[in-house]
Write a protein that holds these residues in place. Structure first.
Motif, PDB file in Angstrom:
ATOM      1  N   VAL A  34     -60.766-150.081  -9.497  1.00 46.29           N
ATOM      2  CA  VAL A  34     -62.338-150.463  -9.446  1.00 46.29           C
ATOM      3  C   VAL A  34     -62.449-148.866 -10.530  1.00 46.29           C
ATOM      4  O   VAL A  34     -61.636-147.775 -10.711  1.00 46.29           O
ATOM      5  CB  VAL A  34     -62.790-149.458  -8.134  1.00 46.29           C
ATOM      6  CG1 VAL A  34     -64.345-148.792  -8.172  1.00 46.29           C
ATOM      7  CG2 VAL A  34     -62.611-150.392  -6.835  1.00 46.29           C
ATOM      8  N   GLN A  92     -57.421-153.925  -5.246  1.00 48.13           N
ATOM      9  CA  GLN A  92     -57.925-153.717  -6.955  1.00 48.13           C
ATOM     10  C   GLN A  92     -58.302-153.008  -7.534  1.00 48.13           C
ATOM     11  O   GLN A  92     -58.989-151.465  -6.881  1.00 48.13           O
ATOM     12  CB  GLN A  92     -58.964-155.186  -6.528  1.00 48.13           C
ATOM     13  CG  GLN A  92     -60.395-153.784  -5.858  1.00 48.13           C
ATOM     14  CD  GLN A  92     -62.047-154.712  -5.307  1.00 48.13           C
ATOM     15  OE1 GLN A  92     -62.177-155.916  -5.998  1.00 48.13           O
ATOM     16  NE2 GLN A  92     -62.754-154.272  -4.765  1.00 48.13           N
ATOM     17  N   PHE A 136     -66.134-141.807  -4.046  1.00 49.90           N
ATOM     18  CA  PHE A 136     -65.424-143.889  -4.527  1.00 49.90           C
ATOM     19  C   PHE A 136     -64.179-143.774  -3.013  1.00 49.90           C
ATOM     20  O   PHE A 136     -63.347-143.486  -2.433  1.00 49.90           O
ATOM     21  CB  PHE A 136     -64.603-143.635  -5.310  1.00 49.90           C
ATOM     22  CG  PHE A 136     -65.488-143.562  -6.629  1.00 49.90           C
ATOM     23  CD1 PHE A 136     -65.941-144.917  -7.268  1.00 49.90           C
ATOM     24  CD2 PHE A 136     -65.401-142.139  -7.448  1.00 49.90           C
ATOM     25  CE1 PHE A 136     -66.676-144.762  -8.379  1.00 49.90           C
ATOM     26  CE2 PHE A 136     -66.217-142.321  -8.532  1.00 49.90           C
ATOM     27  CZ  PHE A 136     -67.157-142.965  -8.898  1.00 49.90           C
ATOM     28  N   PRO A 137     -65.283-143.753  -1.518  1.00 50.54           N
ATOM     29  CA  PRO A 137     -64.406-144.274  -0.638  1.00 50.54           C
ATOM     30  C   PRO A 137     -63.316-145.951  -0.903  1.00 50.54           C
ATOM     31  O   PRO A 137     -63.027-146.667  -2.325  1.00 50.54           O
ATOM     32  CB  PRO A 137     -65.115-145.290  -0.120  1.00 50.54           C
ATOM     33  CG  PRO A 137     -66.110-145.087  -0.611  1.00 50.54           C
ATOM     34  CD  PRO A 137     -66.109-144.084  -1.679  1.00 50.54           C
ATOM     35  N   LYS A 138     -61.415-145.338  -0.184  1.00 49.86           N
ATOM     36  CA  LYS A 138     -60.732-146.006  -1.161  1.00 49.86           C
ATOM     37  C   LYS A 138     -60.443-147.192  -0.262  1.00 49.86           C
ATOM     38  O   LYS A 138     -60.298-148.366  -0.515  1.00 49.86           O
ATOM     39  CB  LYS A 138     -59.503-145.199  -0.479  1.00 49.86           C
ATOM     40  CG  LYS A 138     -59.162-143.530  -1.124  1.00 49.86           C
ATOM     41  CD  LYS A 138     -57.803-143.143  -0.078  1.00 49.86           C
ATOM     42  CE  LYS A 138     -57.770-142.134  -1.165  1.00 49.86           C
ATOM     43  NZ  LYS A 138     -56.108-140.872  -0.119  1.00 49.86           N
ATOM     44  N   GLY A 139     -61.419-147.808   0.342  1.00 48.44           N
ATOM     45  CA  GLY A 139     -61.442-148.699   1.213  1.00 48.44           C
ATOM     46  C   GLY A 139     -61.826-149.992   0.490  1.00 48.44           C
ATOM     47  O   GLY A 139     -61.703-151.162  -0.157  1.00 48.44           O
ATOM     48  N   GLU A 140     -62.965-149.624  -0.547  1.00 46.05           N
ATOM     49  CA  GLU A 140     -63.927-150.474  -1.418  1.00 46.05           C
ATOM     50  C   GLU A 140     -62.772-150.365  -2.476  1.00 46.05           C
ATOM     51  O   GLU A 140     -62.879-151.147  -3.247  1.00 46.05           O
ATOM     52  CB  GLU A 140     -65.239-149.581  -1.850  1.00 46.05           C
ATOM     53  CG  GLU A 140     -66.289-149.885  -1.505  1.00 46.05           C
ATOM     54  CD  GLU A 140     -67.856-148.759  -1.986  1.00 46.05           C
ATOM     55  OE1 GLU A 140     -67.367-148.602  -2.617  1.00 46.05           O
ATOM     56  OE2 GLU A 140     -68.006-148.060  -0.438  1.00 46.05           O
ATOM     57  N   ARG A 141     -61.554-149.635  -2.789  1.00 43.14           N
ATOM     58  CA  ARG A 141     -60.737-150.182  -4.166  1.00 43.14           C
ATOM     59  C   ARG A 141     -59.128-150.867  -3.243  1.00 43.14           C
ATOM     60  O   ARG A 141     -57.871-151.193  -4.500  1.00 43.14           O
ATOM     61  CB  ARG A 141     -60.418-149.239  -4.719  1.00 43.14           C
ATOM     62  CG  ARG A 141     -59.658-147.519  -4.191  1.00 43.14           C
ATOM     63  CD  ARG A 141     -59.939-146.665  -5.226  1.00 43.14           C
ATOM     64  NE  ARG A 141     -60.783-145.108  -5.034  1.00 43.14           N
ATOM     65  CZ  ARG A 141     -59.729-144.334  -4.371  1.00 43.14           C
ATOM     66  NH1 ARG A 141     -58.738-143.942  -5.016  1.00 43.14           N
ATOM     67  NH2 ARG A 141     -60.495-143.380  -4.335  1.00 43.14           N
ATOM     68  N   SER A 142     -59.458-151.453  -2.035  1.00 42.29           N
ATOM     69  CA  SER A 142     -57.651-151.696  -1.448  1.00 42.29           C
ATOM     70  C   SER A 142     -57.674-153.150  -2.237  1.00 42.29           C
ATOM     71  O   SER A 142     -58.838-154.480  -2.281  1.00 42.29           O
ATOM     72  CB  SER A 142     -57.605-151.704  -0.359  1.00 42.29           C
ATOM     73  OG  SER A 142     -57.818-152.558   0.540  1.00 42.29           O
ATOM     74  N   ASP A 178     -70.972-148.179 -11.000  1.00 36.86           N
ATOM     75  CA  ASP A 178     -71.330-146.591 -10.169  1.00 36.86           C
ATOM     76  C   ASP A 178     -70.240-145.339 -11.236  1.00 36.86           C
ATOM     77  O   ASP A 178     -70.442-144.845 -10.200  1.00 36.86           O
ATOM     78  CB  ASP A 178     -71.622-146.883  -8.299  1.00 36.86           C
ATOM     79  CG  ASP A 178     -72.674-147.350  -8.155  1.00 36.86           C
ATOM     80  OD1 ASP A 178     -74.011-147.948  -8.773  1.00 36.86           O
ATOM     81  OD2 ASP A 178     -72.967-148.441  -7.305  1.00 36.86           O
TER      82      ASP A 178
END
Length: 232
Positions: free
Chosen positions: A144, A142, A134-140, A155
């Motif tokens: 997830v 917000q 779970f790349p941290k950038g995708e939950r920057s 996913d």
């Protein structure tokens, strides 16, 4: 509405290779006021020394989610599963009718994890294991969903219970919202940083038991990495 559980108030034990802190009653730590939070039963903050770990041991009827904060954990079980989960990523073990597993830090550095146990809604099913990054950038900025017992959560890793595990990374001053609902409970722990919820400061590795909120608003006081369980 918010029950703050400072890190220095947690139970725990230091076994040398393992320094464990317990947000809820676990092993030799017992506090009748900290038995569970809804169907959330265990939240352990584990520091595991290099080249050590948990030898094979059994579980049944529990959803066990491991969030790796630093380092990596290597999982092996009697179903033939073998996998290495790195910092920021998640593994889920559905113990079901019974599973024997080992969790080792095979790295040359310390590994730090949150291990979360949630009581299952469904029982009598075969055990299983899964992991994903779970790349941290995708939950920057917000939340997830990392693991979920609900359809439609993309996913997220599946769990067999009425709960979600979510995470966010926030820059200082940023606010993220999570639609909790007044009939739900949340338990939030910053892995790093510090946040504010409804005027209450929650520092790194503190726990915040939250209830009676339609929308959970979290504002970062410092750059923060947050993990939250939405429990029934």
């Amino acid at each position: 509405m918010i029950d703050l559980r400072p890190f220095n108030s947690l139970g725990g034990a230091n076994h040398g290779w393992l320094d464990a802190k317990h947000h809820f009653s676990f092993a030799n730590y017992h506090d009748p006021k900290r038995m569970n939070w809804g169907n959330l039963r265990v939240w352990n903050d584990d520091t595991i020394a290099p080249n050590s770990g948990f030898p094979p041991h059994p579980h049944r009827d529990m959803e066990i989610i491991t969030y790796v904060r630093e380092g990596a954990i290597t999982h092996q079980d009697n179903l033939g599963n073998l996998g290495r989960t790195e910092a920021g990523d998640v593994q889920v073990m559905s113990a079901g009718t019974g599973i024997t597993h080992a969790e080792y830090n095979k790295e040359d550095i310390t590994t730090r994890i949150f291990q979360i146990w949630i009581q299952p809604t469904r029982s009598g099913e075969k055990p299983g294991w899964g992991a994903r990054p779970f790349p941290k950038g995708e939950r920057s900025g917000q939340f997830v969903v990392l693991a979920s017992g609900f359809d439609g959560d993309g996913d997220a890793l599946p769990i067999r219970t009425n709960a979600r595990v979510v995470a966010a990374t926030l820059k200082a001053g940023d606010t993220a919202e999570y639609p909790l609902g007044k009939d739900r409970r949340a338990y939030l722990v910053p892995a790093t940083g510090a946040v504010e919820i409804e005027g209450t400061r929650v520092n790194a590795r503190d726990g915040a038991a939250v209830s009676d909120l339609d929308v959970l608003r979290v504002t970062a006081i410092a750059d923060s990495e947050i993990v939250l369980v939405d429990a029934a």
